[in-house]
Write a protein that holds these residues in place. Structure first.
Motif, PDB file in Angstrom:
ATOM      1  N   LYS A  90       0.828  -1.218   0.000  1.00 52.66           N
ATOM      2  CA  LYS A  90       0.000   0.000   0.000  1.00 52.66           C
ATOM      3  C   LYS A  90       0.853   1.254   0.000  1.00 52.66           C
ATOM      4  O   LYS A  90       0.519   2.252  -0.639  1.00 52.66           O
ATOM      5  N   SER A  91       1.957   1.231   0.737  1.00 48.38           N
ATOM      6  CA  SER A  91       2.824   2.410   0.805  1.00 48.38           C
ATOM      7  C   SER A  91       3.448   2.703  -0.551  1.00 48.38           C
ATOM      8  O   SER A  91       3.554   3.857  -0.970  1.00 48.38           O
ATOM      9  N   LEU A  93       2.211   1.766  -3.493  1.00 48.59           N
ATOM     10  CA  LEU A  93       1.142   2.165  -4.397  1.00 48.59           C
ATOM     11  C   LEU A  93       0.738   3.617  -4.169  1.00 48.59           C
ATOM     12  O   LEU A  93       0.462   4.350  -5.124  1.00 48.59           O
ATOM     13  N   ALA A  94       0.737   4.052  -2.917  1.00 46.05           N
ATOM     14  CA  ALA A  94       0.407   5.450  -2.611  1.00 46.05           C
ATOM     15  C   ALA A  94       1.426   6.393  -3.230  1.00 46.05           C
ATOM     16  O   ALA A  94       1.073   7.447  -3.781  1.00 46.05           O
ATOM     17  N   ARG A  95       2.699   6.012  -3.174  1.00 46.57           N
ATOM     18  CA  ARG A  95       3.752   6.833  -3.782  1.00 46.57           C
ATOM     19  C   ARG A  95       3.638   6.813  -5.304  1.00 46.57           C
ATOM     20  O   ARG A  95       3.826   7.839  -5.963  1.00 46.57           O
ATOM     21  N   ASP A  96       3.314   5.640  -5.862  1.00 43.52           N
ATOM     22  CA  ASP A  96       3.174   5.534  -7.315  1.00 43.52           C
ATOM     23  C   ASP A  96       2.027   6.403  -7.830  1.00 43.52           C
ATOM     24  O   ASP A  96       2.102   6.957  -8.931  1.00 43.52           O
ATOM     25  N   ARG A  97       0.964   6.516  -7.052  1.00 45.64           N
ATOM     26  CA  ARG A  97      -0.164   7.354  -7.471  1.00 45.64           C
ATOM     27  C   ARG A  97       0.260   8.817  -7.611  1.00 45.64           C
ATOM     28  O   ARG A  97      -0.225   9.538  -8.494  1.00 45.64           O
ATOM     29  N   SER A 235      23.110 -10.381  18.810  1.00 43.91           N
ATOM     30  CA  SER A 235      22.656 -10.140  17.446  1.00 43.91           C
ATOM     31  C   SER A 235      21.156  -9.861  17.432  1.00 43.91           C
ATOM     32  O   SER A 235      20.434 -10.219  18.367  1.00 43.91           O
ATOM     33  N   ILE A 236      20.705  -9.211  16.364  1.00 38.08           N
ATOM     34  CA  ILE A 236      19.289  -8.912  16.166  1.00 38.08           C
ATOM     35  C   ILE A 236      18.886  -9.393  14.781  1.00 38.08           C
ATOM     36  O   ILE A 236      19.564  -9.095  13.791  1.00 38.08           O
ATOM     37  N   HIS A 237      17.791 -10.141  14.725  1.00 37.66           N
ATOM     38  CA  HIS A 237      17.267 -10.618  13.445  1.00 37.66           C
ATOM     39  C   HIS A 237      16.268  -9.591  12.924  1.00 37.66           C
ATOM     40  O   HIS A 237      15.174  -9.437  13.460  1.00 37.66           O
ATOM     41  N   ILE A 238      16.630  -8.880  11.863  1.00 39.88           N
ATOM     42  CA  ILE A 238      15.726  -7.906  11.241  1.00 39.88           C
ATOM     43  C   ILE A 238      14.891  -8.653  10.212  1.00 39.88           C
ATOM     44  O   ILE A 238      15.423  -9.206   9.246  1.00 39.88           O
ATOM     45  N   GLN A 239      13.563  -8.677  10.415  1.00 46.74           N
ATOM     46  CA  GLN A 239      12.714  -9.449   9.505  1.00 46.74           C
ATOM     47  C   GLN A 239      11.365  -8.783   9.233  1.00 46.74           C
ATOM     48  O   GLN A 239      10.504  -9.355   8.558  1.00 46.74           O
ATOM     49  N   ARG A 240      11.198  -7.543   9.745  1.00 42.66           N
ATOM     50  CA  ARG A 240       9.946  -6.819   9.515  1.00 42.66           C
ATOM     51  C   ARG A 240      10.212  -5.357   9.216  1.00 42.66           C
ATOM     52  O   ARG A 240      11.270  -4.825   9.575  1.00 42.66           O
ATOM     53  N   ASN A 241       9.230  -4.731   8.588  1.00 42.26           N
ATOM     54  CA  ASN A 241       9.307  -3.294   8.307  1.00 42.26           C
ATOM     55  C   ASN A 241       7.941  -2.685   8.608  1.00 42.26           C
ATOM     56  O   ASN A 241       6.908  -3.263   8.268  1.00 42.26           O
ATOM     57  N   VAL A 242       7.933  -1.551   9.262  1.00 46.47           N
ATOM     58  CA  VAL A 242       6.683  -0.874   9.623  1.00 46.47           C
ATOM     59  C   VAL A 242       6.510   0.360   8.749  1.00 46.47           C
ATOM     60  O   VAL A 242       7.431   1.167   8.622  1.00 46.47           O
ATOM     61  N   VAL A 243       5.345   0.487   8.126  1.00 42.98           N
ATOM     62  CA  VAL A 243       5.055   1.655   7.297  1.00 42.98           C
ATOM     63  C   VAL A 243       3.683   2.201   7.678  1.00 42.98           C
ATOM     64  O   VAL A 243       2.822   1.481   8.174  1.00 42.98           O
ATOM     65  N   LYS A 244       3.503   3.485   7.440  1.00 42.26           N
ATOM     66  CA  LYS A 244       2.219   4.134   7.706  1.00 42.26           C
ATOM     67  C   LYS A 244       1.848   4.971   6.501  1.00 42.26           C
ATOM     68  O   LYS A 244       2.570   5.884   6.109  1.00 42.26           O
ATOM     69  N   THR A 246      -0.908   7.514   4.768  1.00 36.79           N
ATOM     70  CA  THR A 246      -1.930   8.465   5.187  1.00 36.79           C
ATOM     71  C   THR A 246      -3.329   7.899   4.952  1.00 36.79           C
ATOM     72  O   THR A 246      -3.644   7.426   3.866  1.00 36.79           O
ATOM     73  N   GLY A 247      -4.138   7.944   6.005  1.00 41.58           N
ATOM     74  CA  GLY A 247      -5.510   7.452   5.889  1.00 41.58           C
ATOM     75  C   GLY A 247      -5.664   5.957   6.066  1.00 41.58           C
ATOM     76  O   GLY A 247      -6.778   5.434   6.005  1.00 41.58           O
ATOM     77  N   GLU A 248      -4.550   5.260   6.276  1.00 40.25           N
ATOM     78  CA  GLU A 248      -4.584   3.799   6.444  1.00 40.25           C
ATOM     79  C   GLU A 248      -4.052   3.414   7.822  1.00 40.25           C
ATOM     80  O   GLU A 248      -3.345   4.187   8.475  1.00 40.25           O
ATOM     81  N   ASP A 249      -4.393   2.210   8.281  1.00 41.42           N
ATOM     82  CA  ASP A 249      -3.836   1.693   9.527  1.00 41.42           C
ATOM     83  C   ASP A 249      -2.357   1.407   9.335  1.00 41.42           C
ATOM     84  O   ASP A 249      -1.879   1.235   8.204  1.00 41.42           O
ATOM     85  N   ILE A 250      -1.640   1.322  10.432  1.00 42.14           N
ATOM     86  CA  ILE A 250      -0.220   0.996  10.360  1.00 42.14           C
ATOM     87  C   ILE A 250      -0.047  -0.401   9.772  1.00 42.14           C
ATOM     88  O   ILE A 250      -0.858  -1.301  10.022  1.00 42.14           O
ATOM     89  N   ILE A 251       0.998  -0.573   8.947  1.00 38.21           N
ATOM     90  CA  ILE A 251       1.220  -1.843   8.255  1.00 38.21           C
ATOM     91  C   ILE A 251       2.548  -2.444   8.713  1.00 38.21           C
ATOM     92  O   ILE A 251       3.589  -1.764   8.690  1.00 38.21           O
TER      93      ILE A 251
END
Length: 391
Positions: A90-91, A93-97, A235-244, A246-251
């Motif tokens: 969604k993030s 696609l929002a930028r592509d729009r 060590s830290i296992h990085i395996q997720r990304n958080v995006v927000k 506008t107008g949508e719930d956090i992903i």
């Protein structure tokens, strides 16, 4: 799509033809191609993918009932409705729009088959003259590059769908001017930032120091859970990304790239800070939520919820910290990631190592972004060699 196999200086394209009516595998079709000279690694990958699509279509025939007189505007409408939702976040696609809103008024009336490289080159030239309503200055080159990337994505899908025989936008963009060096804090400024962070709450101190120490992206840091930490190996296992959006719930989604799923490492000092913050989080969870802190809890989570904090919250807080302590206002949270990379390079880390720690898909990406830092390192190494040999 056809598979691509490297064969020395050439590439073998292989298209599976399936099975006949008796269940026997039909012999795959093959074709050897040689990429044009002078392409970057990324350009070569795009060229090979295009050749693979074209060869597969040649082997299997064009899709039926395709309207090859469709305009860019009409196809983009189809793309937004039927193709993009299934393949883009969604993030993204929002930028592509936003990019689509820039190119449709100028190029939308052309039929896909009428589009030529000069249409795109002329469009990019005019786009660079557009004044941004936010900054009052011409659009950044990063914006122009993003519009080109969106056009290439849409037209590549059109080609794969049989609307085009080739991508007319490919290789029509060239970066204008000199690329700016990334905003990086020098050692003195970095020490001042660290000192300023130690006056903040434990949560903000931990978050920003973690990015300085590991070079992870701000959304990746927001996506960390306590179970991602291996205390024995630090060590830290990085395996997720958080995006927000506008107008949508956090992903919460997978990392930006496959290479983004990686491990990073931290020092004894960072371990002490993380454990102190963990104790604070455990106390808050037991006091306010009436339960024990769990491995599945986000390290940086919203009060009273099991959701991670929004990356923009930290962006806003960092700007306040910079202003409060008289630090360079041009820096941002991503500058801490760049600073980590520059320190790795200055310490003699090779490009492949830096790429792996930062989560870049290709070392060429790292080299492109941090060219100045690697150049400085090479210059310093050369001087040491010459001084040692008394040249």
């Amino acid at each position: 799509m056809a598979s691509i196999r490297k064969r020395g200086s050439s590439y073998l394209l292989v298209v599976s033809m399936g099975y006949d009516f008796e269940g026997n595998r039909i012999r795959p079709k093959q074709k050897t191609v040689h990429s044009p000279e002078g392409l970057t690694q990324k350009q070569k990958e795009k060229w090979l993918n295009e050749q693979a699509v074209l060869f597969e279509r040649e082997c299997k025939g064009l899709p039926q009932e395709v309207d090859r007189s469709i305009t860019l505007a009409k196809y983009t409408e189809l793309w937004l409705r039927e193709i993009a939702p299934g393949k883009l976040a969604k993030s993204t696609l929002a930028r592509d729009r936003q990019d689509i809103d820039r190119f449709l008024p100028v190029l939308g009336h052309y039929k896909l088959t009428e589009l030529r490289p000069e249409h795109f080159r002329n469009f990019y030239t005019e786009l660079r003259k557009v004044i941004s309503l936010e900054t009052g200055r011409p659009l950044s080159e990063h914006t122009v590059e993003g519009v080109h990337a969106t056009l290439c994505t849409i037209l590549s899908d059109a080609m794969e769908g049989g609307f085009l025989d080739h991508n007319p936008a490919w290789r029509t963009y060239r970066y204008a001017g000199r690329k700016k060096e990334k905003k990086i804090a020098d050692l003195e400024t970095l020490q001042r930032i660290i000192g300023a962070l130690e006056e903040e709450s434990l949560k903000y101190e931990t978050y920003f120091k973690l990015i300085i120490a590991t070079g992870m992206r701000r959304g990746e840091c927001c996506g960390l859970q306590w179970g991602d930490i291996n205390w024995d190996e630090r060590s830290i296992h990085i395996q997720r990304n958080v995006v927000k959006v506008t107008g949508e719930d956090i992903i919460v989604k997978e990392t930006k790239t496959v290479a983004g799923d990686r491990y990073v490492y931290f020092s004894l000092e960072m371990e002490s800070l993380l454990k102190e913050f963990q104790q604070e989080c455990a106390w808050e969870t037991e006091t306010y939520d009436g339960r024990k802190l769990e491995d599945a809890d986000y390290i940086f989570r919203r009060h009273g919820a099991r959701l991670p904090m929004t990356p923009s919250t930290f962006t806003w807080r960092f700007k306040l910290i910079l202003k409060k302590h008289g630090l360079p206002p041009t820096l941002n949270v991503h500058s801490l990631r760049h600073t980590n990379a520059s320190l790795l390079i200055a310490g003699g880390a090779d490009v492949a190592t830096v790429a792996g720690l930062l989560g870049h898909s290709q070392p060429s990406t790292t080299l492109d972004i941090y060219t100045h830092a690697f150049d400085k390192n090479k210059k310093a190494a050369s001087q040491v060699l010459q001084e040692g040999l008394e040249i």
